[in-house]
Design a protein around this motif. Structure first.
Motif: not given
Length: 146
Positions: A28-29, A34-40, A42-49
Motif C-alpha cells: 500500500y505504501l 491512483k495506482a492503489r485504486k487501479a490495483y484494487k 483490476e486484480v482479483s482477491f486471490i491475486d491481491w491476497w
C-alpha cells in the motif's frame, strides 16, 4: 483437542493475518493513490491476497531521504514467496490438527508442527525487519542515535 491447542490454532491464524497485513501495508505504501485504486479494481482477491501481480505493479523509487533507489519489485517478489510459504505451512498445521483431532497423530507431533510454524513466523518477521532496516537505513540511523 483441548482449549490450549485450539488457542494455539487461533494464535497461528492471528500471526498469519498480522504478517500478511504488514506485507499488504508495505504494498500500500509503495503505490501512489491512483495506482492503489487501479490495483484494487483490476486484480482479483486471490491475486491481491497472494501478491501475484504486485511485483509488476510497483516500480523502483528514488528516496530523497535515503539518497538511493529502493527496489520495490524485488521486495514484493520476496514478500510473495514468504506469503506463499506462510500459507502453505499454516495449511500443514491445520491438516496436522485435523489428524490429531481424529486421533491419527500423537500430541507430540501436533505440538512440534505448531512450534515449527511459530518459529517460521518469527523468522519471517526477522526477514521483514531486515528488509525494512536495510531499505530505510538513514531513517533508522537518525531515529535511533547511539
Amino acid at each position: 483437542m483441548n482449549a490450549n491447542q485450539i488457542f494455539g490454532l487461533i494464535f497461528s491464524a492471528a500471526a498469519l493475518l498480522i504478517i500478511r497485513g504488514y506485507m499488504g501495508a508495505e504494498l500500500y505504501l509503495c503505490l501512489s493513490k491512483k495506482a492503489r485504486k487501479a490495483y484494487k479494481k483490476e486484480v482479483s482477491f486471490i491475486d491481491w491476497w497472494f501478491f501475484q501481480s504486485a511485483p509488476q505493479r510497483v516500480q523502483d523509487k528514488y528516496s530523497k531521504h535515503e539518497k538511493k533507489t529502493i527496489q520495490y519489485p524485488e521486495i514484493m517478489a520476496f514478500y510473495r514467496v514468504l506469503n506463499a510459504l506462510l500459507h502453505l505451512m499454516f495449511a500443514v498445521e491445520l491438516m496436522v490438527a485435523a489428524a490429531f483431532a481424529l486421533d491419527w497423530l500423537t500430541g507430540t507431533v501436533y505440538n512440534a508442527v505448531c512450534q515449527l510454524y511459530l518459529c517460521m513466523c518469527a523468522l519471517i518477521l526477522v526477514l521483514i525487519a531486515i528488509i525494512n532496516f536495510t531499505t530505510n537505513r538513514r531513517y533508522y540511523r537518525s531515529r535511533y542515535k547511539h
